[in-house]
Design a protein around this motif. Structure first.
Motif, PDB file in Angstrom:
ATOM      1  N   THR A  36      -6.777  -8.002  -4.606  1.00  0.00           N
ATOM      2  CA  THR A  36      -7.959  -7.805  -5.462  1.00  0.00           C
ATOM      3  C   THR A  36      -8.194  -6.341  -5.822  1.00  0.00           C
ATOM      4  O   THR A  36      -9.216  -6.012  -6.425  1.00  0.00           O
ATOM      5  CB  THR A  36      -9.221  -8.356  -4.766  1.00  0.00           C
ATOM      6  N   THR A  37      -7.260  -5.472  -5.452  1.00  0.00           N
ATOM      7  CA  THR A  37      -7.464  -4.058  -5.762  1.00  0.00           C
ATOM      8  C   THR A  37      -7.277  -3.798  -7.254  1.00  0.00           C
ATOM      9  O   THR A  37      -6.628  -4.573  -7.966  1.00  0.00           O
ATOM     10  CB  THR A  37      -6.489  -3.185  -4.941  1.00  0.00           C
ATOM     11  N   ALA A  71     -10.578  -6.786   4.203  1.00  0.00           N
ATOM     12  CA  ALA A  71     -10.616  -8.227   3.939  1.00  0.00           C
ATOM     13  C   ALA A  71      -9.653  -8.972   4.868  1.00  0.00           C
ATOM     14  O   ALA A  71      -8.599  -8.464   5.232  1.00  0.00           O
ATOM     15  CB  ALA A  71     -10.257  -8.505   2.487  1.00  0.00           C
ATOM     16  N   THR A 123       0.817  -1.207   0.000  1.00  0.00           N
ATOM     17  CA  THR A 123       0.000   0.000   0.000  1.00  0.00           C
ATOM     18  C   THR A 123       0.852   1.259   0.000  1.00  0.00           C
ATOM     19  O   THR A 123       0.403   2.314  -0.458  1.00  0.00           O
ATOM     20  CB  THR A 123      -0.960   0.004   1.205  1.00  0.00           C
ATOM     21  N   ASP A 158      -8.177   0.335   1.862  1.00  0.00           N
ATOM     22  CA  ASP A 158      -8.237  -1.008   2.430  1.00  0.00           C
ATOM     23  C   ASP A 158      -9.697  -1.359   2.720  1.00  0.00           C
ATOM     24  O   ASP A 158     -10.406  -0.611   3.389  1.00  0.00           O
ATOM     25  CB  ASP A 158      -7.416  -1.041   3.722  1.00  0.00           C
ATOM     26  N   ASN A 159     -10.141  -2.485   2.196  1.00  0.00           N
ATOM     27  CA  ASN A 159     -11.545  -2.882   2.387  1.00  0.00           C
ATOM     28  C   ASN A 159     -11.760  -3.784   3.588  1.00  0.00           C
ATOM     29  O   ASN A 159     -12.855  -4.303   3.798  1.00  0.00           O
ATOM     30  CB  ASN A 159     -12.090  -3.557   1.120  1.00  0.00           C
ATOM     31  N   TRP A 161       0.588 -10.077  -4.347  1.00  0.00           N
ATOM     32  CA  TRP A 161      -0.415 -10.449  -3.353  1.00  0.00           C
ATOM     33  C   TRP A 161      -1.469 -11.387  -3.942  1.00  0.00           C
ATOM     34  O   TRP A 161      -1.982 -12.272  -3.251  1.00  0.00           O
ATOM     35  CB  TRP A 161      -1.035  -9.201  -2.727  1.00  0.00           C
ATOM     36  N   ASP A 162      -1.788 -11.212  -5.205  1.00  0.00           N
ATOM     37  CA  ASP A 162      -2.669 -12.174  -5.872  1.00  0.00           C
ATOM     38  C   ASP A 162      -2.056 -13.571  -5.824  1.00  0.00           C
ATOM     39  O   ASP A 162      -2.739 -14.553  -5.493  1.00  0.00           O
ATOM     40  CB  ASP A 162      -2.897 -11.759  -7.330  1.00  0.00           C
ATOM     41  N   ARG A 164      -6.779   4.041  -3.528  1.00  0.00           N
ATOM     42  CA  ARG A 164      -7.041   2.628  -3.200  1.00  0.00           C
ATOM     43  C   ARG A 164      -7.157   2.482  -1.692  1.00  0.00           C
ATOM     44  O   ARG A 164      -6.176   2.611  -0.968  1.00  0.00           O
ATOM     45  CB  ARG A 164      -5.911   1.724  -3.708  1.00  0.00           C
ATOM     46  N   VAL A 170      -4.437  -7.820   2.806  1.00  0.00           N
ATOM     47  CA  VAL A 170      -5.202  -8.785   2.003  1.00  0.00           C
ATOM     48  C   VAL A 170      -5.845  -8.120   0.797  1.00  0.00           C
ATOM     49  O   VAL A 170      -5.887  -8.680  -0.304  1.00  0.00           O
ATOM     50  CB  VAL A 170      -6.271  -9.474   2.882  1.00  0.00           C
ATOM     51  N   TYR A 171      -6.339  -6.920   0.980  1.00  0.00           N
ATOM     52  CA  TYR A 171      -7.068  -6.248  -0.098  1.00  0.00           C
ATOM     53  C   TYR A 171      -6.214  -5.987  -1.325  1.00  0.00           C
ATOM     54  O   TYR A 171      -6.727  -5.803  -2.436  1.00  0.00           O
ATOM     55  CB  TYR A 171      -7.675  -4.945   0.413  1.00  0.00           C
TER      56      TYR A 171
END
Length: 456
Positions: free
Chosen positions: A186-187, A158, A58, A155-156, A290-291, A153, A182-183
């Protein structure tokens, strides 16, 4: 990229340029000193890396947005390269330096990027430009506002805790922390089409010969007892290398890129483009890494070695007391899966952008430490490299020496970061049709004004 690692900044002890002198108080705590012959773009890049608080991938997201805004603002005047998002309206007579400073300042004053506690120092650093009242200040703010309105972006929240099974990551001792960032998996990417665009093939099977070889290597080289117990200088070369590459990669590589731009006397436009390309590529590399981490959910050496007697591989001898060297430096294995390596993914992206931009691997680099703590001496700093790839090679080895990665995680991540960087360089910030300056960098004109020239 380790969220458990402090984010102090170290750079050459060179004179502080006057346009950021008033902001020094905030940055002293981060051990930052502006490099000699810095221009406003490199100065504000250093300020940004000193006040961005989000860690791991991030940090790269925030750095990418700042540098993309600076590039877009400068190109509103130069019109040599396309913007990342958009370039604001400009007459072309505004000061490029004022435009760049304003774009960086207004990005960093957003408290999602830098905390409110940094505002006073940011205001002080920006004051000479504000007092100059150049019309470029409006252009820079417009560039920042456009990006912040559409591209941040967040952080959601997750959560991912892996799986307790052979070959699978789960929270590691002693902290047993849930997976960080974690997010990021999928960002929305910055230049890539989707997070899995450059997803690599799987890691070695736990029962394979390759895994056995990498297991034994990590067990021997990354064991805390393979390094001196006392923090002293001089240590063995591998120990010093591991300590050096256990810090903040965003800080270290942005410093190296700033120095490369200064050494080659790049103007504002080329400097802004280089930093934007590098940070955009690294942001996408973080997403790709991260994916991969979540998709394969591969265990760390600390788990694999402690459970080596029950992994189904008769050639891996377990050690329930094995402890990685990283724990003597920052107390904890990073809280995310092994495959692929974040440090090597971003290093592959940074180094490839440098190679593409300068059209050569033979670019001398002097990379400074980003200290973990005052109690951890890093004896060789800066580390000097004749070739860009030599630095990347060290990062592969260092993460094994720290006991936090198997070799495949490092090598594959570096390859993936390279592919991400090629994608960024090919598809983002491209030369405009009527202003093509070649595959790498051109030579933009100096920007003289009351606050310092293109290379003040």
């Amino acid at each position: 990229m380790n969220n458990n690692e402090p984010e102090a900044i170290a750079a050459y002890a060179r004179p502080l340029a006057r346009s950021v002198a008033a902001g020094l108080a905030c940055l002293v705590a981060a051990s930052w000193v502006a490099p000699a012959s810095a221009n406003v773009v490199t100065e504000w890049n250093a300020i940004a890396l000193g006040c961005i608080t989000r860690g791991g991938p991030t940090q790269a997201f925030d750095s990418a947005l700042v540098q993309a805004a600076v590039h877009g603002a400068v190109q509103a005047i130069e019109k040599r390269y396309g913007p990342y998002f958009s370039s604001p309206a400009a007459t072309g007579t505004e000061s490029k330096a004022a435009v760049a400073a304003a774009a960086a300042y207004w990005m960093l004053t957003d408290n999602r990027i830098c905390p409110d506690t940094a505002q006073g120092a940011l205001d002080a650093a920006f004051l000479p430009w504000k007092n100059g009242n150049d019309p470029g200040l409006v252009v820079g703010k417009a560039a920042a506002d456009a990006l912040l309105a559409t591209e941040y972006r967040a952080d959601n929240g997750a959560v991912f805790n892996g799986e307790v099974a052979v070959g699978k990551w789960r929270p590691t001792p002693p902290g047993l922390a849930t997976m960080a960032f974690v997010y990021a998996a999928t960002t929305r990417p910055f230049v890539m089409d989707k997070p899995e665009q450059f997803r690599p093939g799987p890691p070695p099977a736990v029962t394979s010969e390759k895994y056995t070889s990498e297991y034994k290597e990590a067990k021997a080289k990354g064991w805390d007892k393979s390094h001196p117990a006392a923090n002293a200088c001089p240590p063995p070369a591998d120990t010093d290398k591991a300590r050096f590459w256990a810090g903040n990669y965003g800080v270290q590589w942005n410093q190296a890129i700033r120095d490369a731009a200064i050494d080659r006397q790049l103007g504002l436009g080329d400097t802004a483009r280089l930093l934007a390309l590098a940070n955009l590529a690294v942001a996408d590399a973080g997403i790709a890494v991260w994916d991969s981490k979540i998709y394969y959910n591969y265990w760390r050496p600390i788990t694999a070695i402690r459970e080596g007697d029950s992994d189904g591989n008769p050639n891996t001898v377990g050690d329930a007391s094995w402890r990685p060297f990283i724990e003597t430096l920052s107390s904890q294995t990073p809280a995310y899966p092994d495959y692929t390596s974040g440090a090597n993914g971003v290093t592959g992206a940074y180094t490839t952008i440098l190679q593409l931009f300068f059209k050569s691997d033979f670019v001398p680099l002097a990379i400074n430490k980003a200290p973990l703590a005052a109690t951890v001496p890093i004896c060789t700093t800066p580390r000097l490299f004749r070739r860009i790839s030599d630095a990347a090679d060290e990062v592969v080895e260092a993460r094994i020496l720290l006991g936090i990665h198997f070799r495949s995680a490092d090598v594959v991540a570096r390859q993936m970061g390279t592919r991400v960087a090629w994608n960024t360089f090919t598809n983002a910030l491209r030369p405009l049709k009527n202003n093509y300056h070649g595959f790498g960098y051109g030579h933009d004109d100096d920007d003289d004004d009351d606050h310092g020239s293109d290379r003040d």
